[in-house]
Design an enzyme around this catalytic site. Structure first.
Site, PDB file in Angstrom:
ATOM      1  N   GLY A 161       0.797  -1.225   0.000  1.00  0.00           N
ATOM      2  CA  GLY A 161       0.000   0.000   0.000  1.00  0.00           C
ATOM      3  C   GLY A 161       0.825   1.267   0.000  1.00  0.00           C
ATOM      4  N   CYS A 162       2.133   1.139  -0.090  1.00  0.00           N
ATOM      5  CA  CYS A 162       3.000   2.320  -0.098  1.00  0.00           C
ATOM      6  C   CYS A 162       3.400   2.657  -1.533  1.00  0.00           C
ATOM      7  CB  CYS A 162       4.245   2.080   0.750  1.00  0.00           C
ATOM      8  SG  CYS A 162       3.875   1.869   2.499  1.00  0.00           S
ATOM      9  N   GLU A 163       3.624   3.933  -1.775  1.00  0.00           N
ATOM     10  CA  GLU A 163       4.013   4.422  -3.093  1.00  0.00           C
ATOM     11  C   GLU A 163       5.360   3.850  -3.528  1.00  0.00           C
ATOM     12  OE1 GLU A 163       4.609   8.830  -4.136  1.00  0.00           O
ATOM     13  OE2 GLU A 163       2.442   8.543  -4.027  1.00  0.00           O
ATOM     14  N   ASN A 164       6.296   3.767  -2.597  1.00  0.00           N
ATOM     15  CA  ASN A 164       7.615   3.183  -2.831  1.00  0.00           C
ATOM     16  C   ASN A 164       7.716   1.918  -1.995  1.00  0.00           C
ATOM     17  OD1 ASN A 164       8.220   6.441  -2.633  1.00  0.00           O
ATOM     18  ND2 ASN A 164       9.229   5.462  -4.340  1.00  0.00           N
TER      19      ASN A 164
END
Length: 148
Positions: free
Chosen positions: A60-63
């Site tokens: 769920g994190c961008e990176n």
């Protein structure tokens, strides 16, 4: 799990919530806060592959972001982590500052994201970064629940 002595990050010890408040509260422009987040992220040592393997990659994190923890004999949680993104590393550093060295009950009673609100950081984040930050906060809570 690896001994807590390995990480060598300053968050929660040298860099405290008060230190962050002193740094961030006078800043009025998001660009200034952005620069400070990048500088904080540079203080977070890169995790070697063996520690990344012990940590959990947070969905769920961008990176890509990894968060792991150990528990001291006194029952305090020691967190370690890394990210491929400069801003996300800075956000992770703030989260580590809010969570590092606390007992599970302390973590469960509080909200590590409250520090982000006090510093004026969450309101400026994109929806996807906020989603990732929430996922990291939930990972901290899950760690606390696992040792309580």
């Amino acid at each position: 799990m690896t001994s807590p002595a390995f990480a060598g990050h300053p968050f929660g010890a040298t860099v405290t919530e008060e230190t962050l408040k002193t740094t961030f509260l006078p800043l009025t422009q998001w660009e200034e806060k952005y620069r400070q987040l990048i500088l904080l992220g540079k203080q977070l040592p890169a995790l070697p592959d063996d520690l990344k393997a012990q940590a959990r990659e947070i969905p769920g994190c961008e990176n890509r972001v990894w968060l792991g923890y150990t528990v001291s004999p006194e029952g305090k949680l020691h967190f370690f982590g890394d990210s491929e993104g400069r801003i996300v590393r800075g956000l992770l550093a703030v989260l580590l500052t809010a969570s590092e060295g606390k007992h599970a009950a302390e973590l469960l009673a509080g909200d590590p994201l409250a520090l982000f609100d006090e510093l004026g950081l969450r309101s400026q984040l994109s929806a996807s970064r906020n989603q990732g930050l929430n996922a990291l906060s939930e990972a901290v809570r899950a760690a606390a629940l696992s040792v309580e």
